[in-house]
Design an enzyme around this catalytic site. Structure first.
Site, PDB file in Angstrom:
ATOM      1  N   GLU A   1       0.824  -1.218   0.000  1.00 11.20           N
ATOM      2  CA  GLU A   1       0.000   0.000   0.000  1.00 11.20           C
ATOM      3  C   GLU A   1       0.853   1.261   0.000  1.00 11.20           C
ATOM      4  OE1 GLU A   1      -3.127   0.098   2.961  1.00 11.20           O
ATOM      5  OE2 GLU A   1      -3.561   2.203   2.513  1.00 11.20           O
TER       6      GLU A   1
ATOM      7  N   LYS B   1      -7.646   0.195  11.460  1.00 18.47           N
ATOM      8  CA  LYS B   1      -7.062  -0.273  10.193  1.00 18.47           C
ATOM      9  C   LYS B   1      -5.811   0.556   9.882  1.00 18.47           C
ATOM     10  CE  LYS B   1      -6.413  -0.902   5.599  1.00 18.47           C
ATOM     11  NZ  LYS B   1      -5.504  -0.159   4.704  1.00 18.47           N
TER      12      LYS B   1
ATOM     13  N   ASP C   1       3.428 -14.036  12.140  1.00 17.11           N
ATOM     14  CA  ASP C   1       2.085 -14.446  11.733  1.00 17.11           C
ATOM     15  C   ASP C   1       1.123 -13.268  11.898  1.00 17.11           C
ATOM     16  OD1 ASP C   1      -0.477 -15.551  11.603  1.00 17.11           O
ATOM     17  OD2 ASP C   1       0.120 -17.400  12.582  1.00 17.11           O
TER      18      ASP C   1
ATOM     19  N   HIS D   1      -1.943  11.253   0.039  1.00 16.31           N
ATOM     20  CA  HIS D   1      -1.976   9.937  -0.596  1.00 16.31           C
ATOM     21  C   HIS D   1      -1.762  10.005  -2.092  1.00 16.31           C
ATOM     22  CE1 HIS D   1      -4.091   6.549   1.777  1.00 16.31           C
ATOM     23  NE2 HIS D   1      -3.202   7.139   2.519  1.00 16.31           N
TER      24      HIS D   1
HETATM   25  P1  NDP Z   1       8.148 -23.132  16.428  1.00 15.75           P
HETATM   26  O1  NDP Z   1       7.314 -24.335  16.330  1.00 15.75           O
HETATM   27  O2  NDP Z   1       9.171 -22.906  15.384  1.00 15.75           O
HETATM   28  O3  NDP Z   1       8.785 -23.143  17.876  1.00 15.75           O
HETATM   29  C1  NDP Z   1       9.716 -22.223  18.282  1.00 15.75           C
HETATM   30  C2  NDP Z   1      10.956 -22.987  18.623  1.00 15.75           C
HETATM   31  O4  NDP Z   1      12.077 -22.138  18.646  1.00 15.75           O
HETATM   32  C3  NDP Z   1      10.889 -23.561  20.028  1.00 15.75           C
HETATM   33  O5  NDP Z   1      10.207 -24.779  20.010  1.00 15.75           O
HETATM   34  C4  NDP Z   1      12.347 -23.710  20.426  1.00 15.75           C
HETATM   35  O6  NDP Z   1      12.737 -25.018  20.130  1.00 15.75           O
HETATM   36  C5  NDP Z   1      13.060 -22.746  19.464  1.00 15.75           C
HETATM   37  N1  NDP Z   1      13.745 -21.704  20.193  1.00 15.75           N
HETATM   38  C6  NDP Z   1      15.042 -21.359  20.031  1.00 15.75           C
HETATM   39  N2  NDP Z   1      15.379 -20.365  20.847  1.00 15.75           N
HETATM   40  C7  NDP Z   1      14.293 -20.073  21.569  1.00 15.75           C
HETATM   41  C8  NDP Z   1      14.015 -19.086  22.575  1.00 15.75           C
HETATM   42  N3  NDP Z   1      14.954 -18.262  23.019  1.00 15.75           N
HETATM   43  N4  NDP Z   1      12.778 -19.029  23.056  1.00 15.75           N
HETATM   44  C9  NDP Z   1      11.784 -19.841  22.613  1.00 15.75           C
HETATM   45  N5  NDP Z   1      11.988 -20.783  21.678  1.00 15.75           N
HETATM   46  C10 NDP Z   1      13.235 -20.885  21.144  1.00 15.75           C
HETATM   47  O7  NDP Z   1       7.280 -21.819  16.473  1.00 15.75           O
HETATM   48  P2  NDP Z   1       6.248 -21.325  17.533  1.00 15.75           P
HETATM   49  O8  NDP Z   1       5.907 -22.344  18.568  1.00 15.75           O
HETATM   50  O9  NDP Z   1       6.749 -20.013  17.989  1.00 15.75           O
HETATM   51  O10 NDP Z   1       4.943 -21.134  16.630  1.00 15.75           O
HETATM   52  C11 NDP Z   1       4.900 -20.102  15.689  1.00 15.75           C
HETATM   53  C12 NDP Z   1       4.344 -20.638  14.388  1.00 15.75           C
HETATM   54  O11 NDP Z   1       3.099 -21.295  14.632  1.00 15.75           O
HETATM   55  C13 NDP Z   1       4.057 -19.561  13.399  1.00 15.75           C
HETATM   56  O12 NDP Z   1       4.576 -19.972  12.163  1.00 15.75           O
HETATM   57  C14 NDP Z   1       2.529 -19.516  13.349  1.00 15.75           C
HETATM   58  O13 NDP Z   1       2.096 -19.079  12.079  1.00 15.75           O
HETATM   59  C15 NDP Z   1       2.159 -20.941  13.627  1.00 15.75           C
HETATM   60  N6  NDP Z   1       0.835 -21.247  14.168  1.00 15.75           N
HETATM   61  C16 NDP Z   1      -0.045 -20.304  14.589  1.00 15.75           C
HETATM   62  C17 NDP Z   1      -1.270 -20.653  15.106  1.00 15.75           C
HETATM   63  C18 NDP Z   1      -2.184 -19.598  15.610  1.00 15.75           C
HETATM   64  O14 NDP Z   1      -1.788 -18.461  15.750  1.00 15.75           O
HETATM   65  N7  NDP Z   1      -3.446 -19.916  15.933  1.00 15.75           N
HETATM   66  C19 NDP Z   1      -1.665 -22.069  15.202  1.00 15.75           C
HETATM   67  C20 NDP Z   1      -0.624 -22.991  14.784  1.00 15.75           C
HETATM   68  C21 NDP Z   1       0.569 -22.593  14.285  1.00 15.75           C
HETATM   69  P3  NDP Z   1      13.905 -25.716  20.927  1.00 15.75           P
HETATM   70  O15 NDP Z   1      13.942 -25.141  22.312  1.00 15.75           O
HETATM   71  O16 NDP Z   1      13.539 -27.140  20.924  1.00 15.75           O
HETATM   72  O17 NDP Z   1      15.144 -25.384  20.147  1.00 15.75           O
END
Ligand code: NDP
Length: 421
Positions: free
Chosen positions: A76, A256, A272, A370
């Site tokens: 936009e 918005k 997201d 705009h």
């Molecule tokens: P991930 O599944 O990628 O999990 C984040 C991972 O990052 C953790 O599991 C952890 O794994 C790792 N990590 C590394 N460093 C850190 C830190 N300092 N703090 C926290 N975690 C860390 O992503 P999210 O769980 O964040 O989920 C986000 C995604 O989920 C987005 O893509 C979103 O679009 C999607 N989503 C959204 C939904 C909704 O909003 N309703 C529903 C379902 C999915 P480890 O510790 O094992 O290394």
């Protein structure tokens, strides 16, 4: 005909099938191919190509005492100009200050057909420590990262529903997947202990424990225009803010404008935006009526105060942040190293966006500012090349509401003139 499900077909087979069904030309196929990014193929299903959006940088923003350049991804026109203009209006003194109240995501375990709601609540409350331990055990690394399941809340809902709310400190991640994992583990544990009907276990995007506030105090003089005093402009901004509290028709547009900035930052940071959008709009309705999420008011000392509070479920790790190559570059440009910083900068852009829009609205109107960028966009839409855009836009500048036909005519004239050169 190939009976293999679409998602199991090779990239080439899927593309050819679509090309045939949609009669794509060789040029159109070349466009798909030119934008194909093999790194994106595992990010989503049925990958076809990568749809690029322009990225720019908002400047003039001073957030928590630091000057920040904020990458923004948006299609936009005027959004980045407004954020930069708002940043300038709110600069000086302390600029924009931000406070992150908390960064916990909520998982929800929903029980249905509960015969004795108070008894279930009592059991859940009595077993809080165990439920939190079960949640942590489902994703043990989060504790090492400083996060973990923190508390529960039980809500009894009519007629026979119960929601067990599980609050999780998700550390630097957005946390959706990890909270879903924890909520499902807790549901499995409860099923092993009680004869209950659990309908679902999922995070809630109404992230009321992931709130950030951006605020500012600026001398009214900073709001002045060439023809209107700062005092008058500031009073009109406050009136516009008050109006967005009482009329949902205006409040939606007020918000918005704020989301123009917030979504663009969220996209640039690989986060997201659907989660952010749904959370912010739910928060705007928390009092039972949809309202503006920012407020502006004047004090007795000729100062204009602005404040924006919203839930922001963001992460600097995890999700798409680790896949999209520009995210780490954008984090560096914005000097973002923690999720709390990202929440603050994002909210600050929302506040800057808001003041720029309100000031324009209550003075010259939104179209004047705009139009310049809209003309360029109109020129591009009729096929003007980069070197032709400025000349086409200039030819359209006299029109109050230029049409596509006028833009096409302007382009034809510009091309004819260029041929003579
Ligand atoms: P991930 O599944 O990628 O999990 C984040 C991972 O990052 C953790 O599991 C952890 O794994 C790792 N990590 C590394 N460093 C850190 C830190 N300092 N703090 C926290 N975690 C860390 O992503 P999210 O769980 O964040 O989920 C986000 C995604 O989920 C987005 O893509 C979103 O679009 C999607 N989503 C959204 C939904 C909704 O909003 N309703 C529903 C379902 C999915 P480890 O510790 O094992 O290394």
């Amino acid at each position: 005909m190939d009976q293999t499900p679409f998602y199991r077909q090779s990239y080439g087979a899927r593309r050819d099938q679509l090309a045939q069904a949609s009669h794509l030309t060789a040029d159109q196929l070349a466009t798909l191919a030119a934008n194909r990014q093999t790194t994106d193929e595992d990010l989503i299903e049925n990958y076809l190509t990568t749809y690029g959006l322009p990225e720019g940088v908002a400047v003039n923003l001073q957030v928590d005492g630091q000057a920040v350049a904020v990458p923004m991804v948006t299609e936009e026109p005027s959004v980045i100009a407004a954020a930069s203009n708002g940043g300038r209006l709110l600069s000086g003194q302390s600029g924009i200050t931000t406070v992150v109240a908390n960064h916990e995501l909520m998982g929800q375990i929903v029980f249905q057909h509960v015969a004795d709601q108070p008894a279930l609540r009592q059991w859940l409350q009595d077993h809080e420590a165990t439920l939190l331990a079960v949640a942590d055990a489902a994703h043990p690394s989060i504790k090492r990262r400083g996060g973990g399941a923190r508390s529960i809340r039980v809500r009894l809902l009519r007629p026979d529903w119960v929601s067990l709310d599980l609050f999780v400190d998700v550390s630097e991640a957005m946390g959706a997947n990890l909270v879903n994992t924890m909520a499902e583990a807790v549901a499995t544990y409860i099923r092993s202990q009680l004869d209950v009907d659990i309908l679902m276990s999922i995070l809630s995007n109404f992230a009321t424990r992931s709130l950030v506030t951006a605020s500012c105090v600026v001398p009214v003089d900073q709001m002045k225009t060439k023809t209107i005093s700062g005092q008058t402009v500031a009073q009109r901004i406050c009136a516009a803010s008050d109006y967005a509290q009482i009329d949902p028709y205006r409040a939606v547009t007020h918000n918005k404008g704020i989301m123009n900035g917030i979504d663009a930052v969220v996209l640039a940071m690989g986060n997201d935006w659907r989660a952010v959008e749904s959370g912010v709009h739910a928060y705007a309705s928390r009092r039972g009526r949809y309202q503006g999420v920012s407020r502006w008011w004047l004090d007795d000392d000729q100062k204009l105060h602005g404040e924006l509070t919203i839930p922001l479920t963001l992460g600097v790790v995890g999700g798409a942040t680790r896949v999209l190559p520009l995210v780490s570059v954008n984090q560096l440009i914005a000097k973002v190293t923690s999720v709390r910083q990202l929440m603050g900068i994002t909210a600050a852009v929302g506040l800057a966006q808001n003041v720029a829009a309100l000031r324009a609205l209550v003075t010259d109107g939104i179209q004047k500012g705009h139009m310049h960028l809209q003309l360029k966009s109109l020129a591009l839409s009729v096929g003007a090349q980069e070197a032709e855009v400025a000349a086409v836009a200039e030819r359209l500048a006299d029109q109050t509401q230029p049409t596509i036909e006028q833009a096409q005519t302007a382009l034809t004239v510009v091309r004819a003139e260029n041929l003579k050169k």
